[in-house]
Design a protein around this motif. Sequence first.
Motif, PDB file in Angstrom:
ATOM      1  N   UNK A 319     -27.528 -66.294  -5.073  1.00  0.00           N
ATOM      2  CA  UNK A 319     -26.824 -66.835  -3.546  1.00  0.00           C
ATOM      3  C   UNK A 319     -27.378 -67.187  -2.163  1.00  0.00           C
ATOM      4  N   UNK A 320     -28.547 -66.723  -2.261  1.00  0.00           N
ATOM      5  CA  UNK A 320     -29.366 -66.930  -0.486  1.00  0.00           C
ATOM      6  C   UNK A 320     -30.493 -68.567  -1.284  1.00  0.00           C
ATOM      7  N   UNK A 321     -31.038 -68.931  -2.685  1.00  0.00           N
ATOM      8  CA  UNK A 321     -31.706 -70.064  -3.160  1.00  0.00           C
ATOM      9  C   UNK A 321     -30.182 -71.092  -3.241  1.00  0.00           C
ATOM     10  N   UNK A 322     -29.195 -71.086  -3.930  1.00  0.00           N
ATOM     11  CA  UNK A 322     -28.330 -71.834  -4.042  1.00  0.00           C
ATOM     12  C   UNK A 322     -27.746 -71.885  -2.347  1.00  0.00           C
ATOM     13  N   UNK A 323     -28.363 -71.340  -1.589  1.00  0.00           N
ATOM     14  CA  UNK A 323     -26.966 -71.375  -0.114  1.00  0.00           C
ATOM     15  C   UNK A 323     -25.157 -71.365  -0.308  1.00  0.00           C
ATOM     16  N   UNK A 324     -25.094 -70.309  -0.781  1.00  0.00           N
ATOM     17  CA  UNK A 324     -23.332 -70.526  -1.436  1.00  0.00           C
ATOM     18  C   UNK A 324     -22.843 -70.244  -0.110  1.00  0.00           C
TER      19      UNK A 324
END
Length: 486
Positions: A319-324
């Motif tokens: 979730x953090x990597x994809x800036x959800x």
Amino acid sequence: MTVLALVTLLVWVIAFFVPSGRYERDAAGAPRQGTYHREPSGLGFLDRLTDLFLSPVNGLYGVQDRETGQVAPDAVGELYGAAGVFLFVLAIGAFITVVFATGAMDRGIGRLAHRLRERGALLIVGVMLIFSLLGTVEGFAEETLGFYGLIVPLMLALGYDRMVATGTIILGAGIGVLCSTVNPFATGVASSAADISLGDGIVLRAAMWVVLTAVTIAYVVRYARRVRARPERSLSGFLPGDRGRAEVRADAAEPPPLTGTHKAVLVTVVLVFAFMIFSVIPWASALSGDADAAPYGWEPGWSFPQLAALFLCAAILVGLLTRMGEQRFTATFVEGVGDFVSPALVIVLARGVTVLMNNAKITDTVLHSIEGAVTGVPSALFSIMIFVVNLPLAFLIPSTSGHATLAMPILAPLADFAGVSRAVVVTAWQAASGWMNLWVPTTAVIMGGISLARVGYDRYLRFAAPLLGLLALLIAGFVALGAVWS
């Protein structure tokens, strides 16, 4: 769930008529052969009715009393319920759902299919290998239903028929699940119910995965080449317009490229599952050949609590990597948990049945009734018997998690009597479950898949039958070999 609810009632009634008794057990909890004796359960009708009422609760967090062996929510002793496995299933469900919500998995497979669009055999091999790998490590099955819209047109454009697409998807993922190495929904649940490590028996299962996946891919490729050379030999036939799609092969639109974020997600998925495999393998035993070898200092020795935490953290990382964003991530996370509540509850219901048998003290009676049948039976024959016995159970209970939780408390101790490793029993069980789920009409993967591909069920059976026979022979050989070596 309906089947398990009926089984719960049936077992509760049968417990009134089956004599209660128990075995003496060693320090590891395994029953000692020849020590069975009758012992009153001490339960009145009201006690049995209470056990039935509380069976789902006990299946989740029932505790086994140290003195009496009875399971109850307020007892003092060891956890008997499936709370650890329950949370693990929800955690991995959340992780998988978050990963698919990023679009990285779909786009990655789409890119592979496009690059191999003019090399049909390589496309079949590539897609089946990826699906099989996902199946063996995380039970990739229902997720394949989203790929028919991509794979069917591609296969038709390459001059194949709809059966090639169907076989590529169903058999590719299915053979991976059949040969699960660390699949949490099959191997994980069964290992927990058998009271062994998830890594026990992984060498045998990995060898099975390599051989059976190769055989299955070769089978589909052989059929694909035959149909391409002689379309009249197609088992599925062609619908209007199917044969005209070859012209779109060369100028098919290229899917959008993988972004840096997509690549990061795919790398994260690979690393998470690789670390899961590393963390559950008993390295000292595997490398030394001594089942009782002391663990190395660097062995994590993880089990379900740590793995559940791993996947919860991994979902947050994706979730953090994809800036959800907080709202979208939370909604996706909860959606994933909700999607996997069903198999988690199946595990709880099945464990509740085991609690009923334990409290009525009929589990050891059932074991004793079978003890004579396996005593003196060659270990190779015993392992094949386990495979065969589980075939009808897999038909009645297509949920691998529910089947494992229900069957393992009976099957695993039988291995102790037969002098066979419990890991072989787990392998034989999951092979039976996976083999049946390649063709039985009680699974959404089969009926939904052939419906999406517009292939008749009878024609799919004609296509898969020779392979199913060959796989059954190979499975029997592998489990027999594993039993001899255990």
